[in-house]
Design a protein around this motif. Structure first.
Motif, PDB file in Angstrom:
ATOM      1  N   ALA A  23     -89.333  37.976  -6.291  1.00 44.96           N
ATOM      2  CA  ALA A  23     -90.378  38.647  -7.080  1.00 44.96           C
ATOM      3  C   ALA A  23     -91.768  38.229  -6.586  1.00 44.96           C
ATOM      4  O   ALA A  23     -92.683  39.063  -6.465  1.00 44.96           O
ATOM      5  CB  ALA A  23     -90.218  38.331  -8.567  1.00 44.96           C
ATOM      6  N   MET A  24     -91.961  36.944  -6.288  1.00 46.84           N
ATOM      7  CA  MET A  24     -93.253  36.455  -5.786  1.00 46.84           C
ATOM      8  C   MET A  24     -93.569  37.066  -4.408  1.00 46.84           C
ATOM      9  O   MET A  24     -94.685  37.498  -4.159  1.00 46.84           O
ATOM     10  CB  MET A  24     -93.248  34.929  -5.674  1.00 46.84           C
ATOM     11  CG  MET A  24     -93.340  34.210  -7.007  1.00 46.84           C
ATOM     12  SD  MET A  24     -94.914  34.488  -7.812  1.00 46.84           S
ATOM     13  CE  MET A  24     -95.959  33.518  -6.782  1.00 46.84           C
ATOM     14  N   MET A  25     -92.563  37.106  -3.541  1.00 47.49           N
ATOM     15  CA  MET A  25     -92.791  37.663  -2.200  1.00 47.49           C
ATOM     16  C   MET A  25     -93.093  39.157  -2.280  1.00 47.49           C
ATOM     17  O   MET A  25     -93.948  39.675  -1.555  1.00 47.49           O
ATOM     18  CB  MET A  25     -91.573  37.412  -1.309  1.00 47.49           C
ATOM     19  CG  MET A  25     -91.466  35.955  -0.871  1.00 47.49           C
ATOM     20  SD  MET A  25     -90.280  35.654   0.440  1.00 47.49           S
ATOM     21  CE  MET A  25     -88.740  36.088  -0.334  1.00 47.49           C
ATOM     22  N   LYS A  26     -92.424  39.868  -3.164  1.00 46.67           N
ATOM     23  CA  LYS A  26     -92.677  41.293  -3.329  1.00 46.67           C
ATOM     24  C   LYS A  26     -94.105  41.519  -3.851  1.00 46.67           C
ATOM     25  O   LYS A  26     -94.826  42.385  -3.350  1.00 46.67           O
ATOM     26  CB  LYS A  26     -91.664  41.915  -4.287  1.00 46.67           C
ATOM     27  CG  LYS A  26     -91.811  43.406  -4.412  1.00 46.67           C
ATOM     28  CD  LYS A  26     -90.705  44.020  -5.236  1.00 46.67           C
ATOM     29  CE  LYS A  26     -90.940  45.523  -5.290  1.00 46.67           C
ATOM     30  NZ  LYS A  26     -89.976  46.224  -6.066  1.00 46.67           N
ATOM     31  N   ALA A  27     -94.519  40.731  -4.823  1.00 47.59           N
ATOM     32  CA  ALA A  27     -95.864  40.864  -5.384  1.00 47.59           C
ATOM     33  C   ALA A  27     -96.916  40.539  -4.323  1.00 47.59           C
ATOM     34  O   ALA A  27     -97.932  41.241  -4.192  1.00 47.59           O
ATOM     35  CB  ALA A  27     -96.027  39.941  -6.591  1.00 47.59           C
ATOM     36  N   GLU A  30     -97.056  43.390  -1.788  1.00 47.25           N
ATOM     37  CA  GLU A  30     -97.815  44.535  -2.288  1.00 47.25           C
ATOM     38  C   GLU A  30     -99.325  44.252  -2.241  1.00 47.25           C
ATOM     39  O   GLU A  30    -100.115  45.116  -1.863  1.00 47.25           O
ATOM     40  CB  GLU A  30     -97.377  44.873  -3.715  1.00 47.25           C
ATOM     41  CG  GLU A  30     -95.993  45.487  -3.799  1.00 47.25           C
ATOM     42  CD  GLU A  30     -95.517  45.688  -5.231  1.00 47.25           C
ATOM     43  OE1 GLU A  30     -96.301  45.409  -6.177  1.00 47.25           O
ATOM     44  OE2 GLU A  30     -94.374  46.126  -5.402  1.00 47.25           O
ATOM     45  N   ARG A  31     -99.683  43.023  -2.639  1.00 42.64           N
ATOM     46  CA  ARG A  31    -101.093  42.654  -2.598  1.00 42.64           C
ATOM     47  C   ARG A  31    -101.622  42.677  -1.162  1.00 42.64           C
ATOM     48  O   ARG A  31    -102.701  43.192  -0.870  1.00 42.64           O
ATOM     49  CB  ARG A  31    -101.303  41.274  -3.226  1.00 42.64           C
ATOM     50  CG  ARG A  31    -102.792  40.962  -3.439  1.00 42.64           C
ATOM     51  CD  ARG A  31    -103.025  39.598  -4.021  1.00 42.64           C
ATOM     52  NE  ARG A  31    -102.973  38.640  -2.913  1.00 42.64           N
ATOM     53  CZ  ARG A  31    -102.430  37.441  -2.998  1.00 42.64           C
ATOM     54  NH1 ARG A  31    -101.869  37.032  -4.122  1.00 42.64           N
ATOM     55  NH2 ARG A  31    -102.426  36.629  -1.972  1.00 42.64           N
ATOM     56  N   HIS A  32    -100.830  42.131  -0.245  1.00 39.73           N
ATOM     57  CA  HIS A  32    -101.235  42.106   1.159  1.00 39.73           C
ATOM     58  C   HIS A  32    -101.296  43.523   1.729  1.00 39.73           C
ATOM     59  O   HIS A  32    -102.183  43.827   2.539  1.00 39.73           O
ATOM     60  CB  HIS A  32    -100.296  41.237   1.998  1.00 39.73           C
ATOM     61  CG  HIS A  32    -100.434  39.772   1.738  1.00 39.73           C
ATOM     62  ND1 HIS A  32    -101.631  39.109   1.783  1.00 39.73           N
ATOM     63  CD2 HIS A  32     -99.505  38.826   1.435  1.00 39.73           C
ATOM     64  CE1 HIS A  32    -101.458  37.823   1.517  1.00 39.73           C
ATOM     65  NE2 HIS A  32    -100.156  37.624   1.288  1.00 39.73           N
ATOM     66  N   SER A  33    -100.381  44.381   1.345  1.00 40.73           N
ATOM     67  CA  SER A  33    -100.422  45.757   1.852  1.00 40.73           C
ATOM     68  C   SER A  33    -101.679  46.471   1.357  1.00 40.73           C
ATOM     69  O   SER A  33    -102.298  47.249   2.099  1.00 40.73           O
ATOM     70  CB  SER A  33     -99.164  46.529   1.447  1.00 40.73           C
ATOM     71  OG  SER A  33     -99.108  46.716   0.051  1.00 40.73           O
TER      72      SER A  33
END
Length: 114
Positions: A23-27, A30-33
Motif C-alpha cells: 500500500a505504501m509503495m503504491k501510494a 502514484e505520488r511520484h507519477s
C-alpha cells in the motif's frame, strides 16, 4: 496448538506487513507519477519557451546584420559634418570672390567713364 497459534500470528503479521508495504509503495508510486507528469509538463513548457527565444534570437541577429554599425554611423556623420564645414568655407570664399569681382567690375566701369 501453541505452535500453530504462533505460526498463525506470525503469518498474519507477515501478511499485514506485506500488505502495508504494498500500500505504501503504491501510494508513493502514484505520488511520484504525478510529480513526473508535472515535471514533464514543466519541461514541455520550457521547451516551448526556448523555441520562442530561439526564434527571437534569430530575428534579432538578422536585424543586427542589416543594421548600420556605430562605426559606419560615425563615419557618415563625420562626413556630413565635414561637408557642412567645407560648404561654409567655400561659401565664404565665393562671397569674397564675388566682392572682389564686384570691385573690379566697378573699377572698370568707373575707369571707362572717367
Amino acid at each position: 496448538m501453541v505452535v500453530e497459534t504462533s505460526l498463525i500470528i506470525s503469518g498474519g503479521g507477515i501478511i499485514a506487513s506485506v500488505a502495508g508495504a504494498w500500500a505504501m509503495m503504491k501510494a508513493q508510486g502514484e505520488r511520484h507519477s504525478k510529480e513526473i507528469e508535472s515535471l514533464k509538463n514543466s519541461v514541455n513548457g520550457l521547451g516551448g519557451r526556448i523555441d520562442g527565444h530561439g526564434e527571437s534570437i534569430v530575428e534579432l541577429r538578422t536585424k543586427q546584420s542589416a543594421s548600420i554599425t556605430a562605426r559606419e554611423c560615425d563615419d557618415k556623420y563625420v562626413s556630413k559634418e565635414l561637408f557642412r564645414q567645407f560648404e561654409k568655407h567655400i561659401d565664404g570664399r565665393f562671397d569674397t570672390i564675388e566682392t572682389g569681382v564686384g570691385k573690379i567690375l566697378g573699377y572698370l566701369e568707373n575707369g571707362k567713364r572717367g
